[in-house]
Design an enzyme around this catalytic site. Structure first.
Site, PDB file in Angstrom:
ATOM      1  N   LYS A  51      72.051 -28.194  14.784  1.00  0.00           N
ATOM      2  CA  LYS A  51      71.550 -28.425  13.423  1.00  0.00           C
ATOM      3  C   LYS A  51      72.279 -27.522  12.423  1.00  0.00           C
ATOM      4  CE  LYS A  51      67.120 -29.933  15.244  1.00  0.00           C
ATOM      5  NZ  LYS A  51      65.719 -29.630  15.601  1.00  0.00           N
ATOM      6  N   GLN A  95      61.266 -24.885  15.017  1.00  0.00           N
ATOM      7  CA  GLN A  95      61.710 -25.606  16.205  1.00  0.00           C
ATOM      8  C   GLN A  95      60.598 -25.603  17.258  1.00  0.00           C
ATOM      9  OE1 GLN A  95      64.770 -27.237  16.575  1.00  0.00           O
ATOM     10  NE2 GLN A  95      63.997 -27.956  18.555  1.00  0.00           N
ATOM     11  N   ASP A 118      60.921 -31.709   8.784  1.00  0.00           N
ATOM     12  CA  ASP A 118      60.687 -32.368  10.074  1.00  0.00           C
ATOM     13  C   ASP A 118      59.606 -33.448   9.943  1.00  0.00           C
ATOM     14  OD1 ASP A 118      62.352 -31.855  12.154  1.00  0.00           O
ATOM     15  OD2 ASP A 118      61.242 -30.149  12.949  1.00  0.00           O
TER      16      ASP A 118
END
Ligand code: NDP
Length: 300
Positions: A51, A95, A118
């Site tokens: 990422k 994450q 997200d």
């Protein structure tokens, strides 16, 4: 035909790179993504590195906040609040998975939903469920982009989604069933949404029979080769979300990545299929960058 996630992801990233260059040429700043990672889960470290690298390629600023495995829930929530308050940060992700002593739902709902790139904050999930513009979970958004760019219409199709996680299965089903609310790029001939969706999980009876009625099957289970050729009808589209490490002494790292689909036997029956690696994974990253740009634009 292979749905080439690497190629389409590269196209999306090139478009974003041009958008960032335009912003800079107008004297504006680049978007800024922060990635919070807790502990040393090897798969998470690999995803985070990808990422950050993708951000660098398109000119999006990226900051990594690495916290030790022993961080307390309160300490992590404080980091989240700081990122919420930081004017330089347009979006951030925490994450997953988090260590067992941290309440994942609490952390996700503490993120400012405007910065929730997200798409996992309950507010964004709610907007997605209502069919209203929102930050959409990156993997379903990436799959929708992939279908769109290959002009694979979902309108009127029977789509079977296998797996009901909050990250993939549920938002995927919501996106596909709803009336489309926005024009996606390159989708003139394809109509996304308006599908008839069946959402399956570990308690579903007769999964094979259900899959055999599917025009499109999206598998997000996390079990190598669980979708076998006898579950797929001729001409179906198969999207494999799974990323599984299987031991392989001949591979440099001692393992190789496989999906949830028995690719070699299923592929000959499909009109389109995603490979693993090189299918959904790169699209997830491209969509995270798109969400970051969207969050940046929303803040302007
Ligand atoms: P979860 O473990 O959260 O969910 C798995 C789902 O599969 C659950 O709903 C579970 O059912 C269902 N399931 C388990 N066994 C069966 C079965 N035999 N038949 C039908 N359904 C079953 O997984 P995630 O959604 O987070 O991830 C799924 C996979 O996708 C993983 O391999 C993950 O690594 C990968 N992934 C890949 C991404 C990418 O970018 N390519 C992004 C995110 C995930 P139940 O709810 O009943 O337990």
């Amino acid at each position: 035909m292979i749905l080439d996630g690497r190629k389409i992801s590269a196209q999306v990233r090139e478009e974003l790179r041009a958008e960032v260059a335009t912003l800079l040429s107008q004297g504006k700043r680049a978007p800024h993504l922060a990635v919070v990672i807790v502990g040393h889960n090897p798969a998470s470290e690999t995803y985070v590195a990808s990422k950050l690298r993708a951000c660098e390629q398109v000119g999006i600023n990226a900051t990594k906040c690495a916290l030790p495995e022993t961080v307390t829930e309160d300490q992590l929530l404080e980091v989240v609040r700081q990122l919420n308050a930081d004017d330089d940060i347009d979006g951030f992700i925490v994450q997953l998975p988090l260590p067992a002593h941290i309440d994942e739902a609490k952390v996700l709902s503490t993120i400012d939903y405007h910065k929730d790139v997200d798409g996992l904050h309950p507010y964004n999930v709610g907007l997605t469920a209502l069919g209203q513009p929102s930050l959409i979970s990156a993997t379903p958004r990436g799959i929708r982009e992939l279908l769109s760019r290959y002009q694979i219409a979902t309108e009127g199709k029977h789509v079977v989604v296998v797996g009901r996680s909050n990250i993939v299965g549920k938002p995927m089903a919501m996106l596909l069933m709803q009336k489309p609310y926005l024009e996606l790029p390159k989708m003139s001939a394809a109509s996304l949404g308006n599908a008839t969706v069946t959402l399956c999980h570990s308690k579903t009876h007769d999964l094979k029979q259900i899959c055999l009625t599917a025009d499109i099957i999206i598998v997000a289970v996390g079990q190598p080769q669980m979708l076998t050729a006898d579950m797929v009808r001729q001409g179906a589209v198969v999207i494999d979300v799974g990323i599984n490490r299987v031991a392989d002494d001949t591979a440099p790292k001692g393992y190789r990545l496989v999906g949830d689909v028995d690719f070699d036997k299923v592929a000959p029956k499909c009109s389109y299929i995603t490979p693993v690696p090189g299918g959904v994974g790169p699209m997830t990253i491209a969509s995270l960058l798109q969400n970051t740009m969207q969050a940046y634009m929303n803040r302007q």
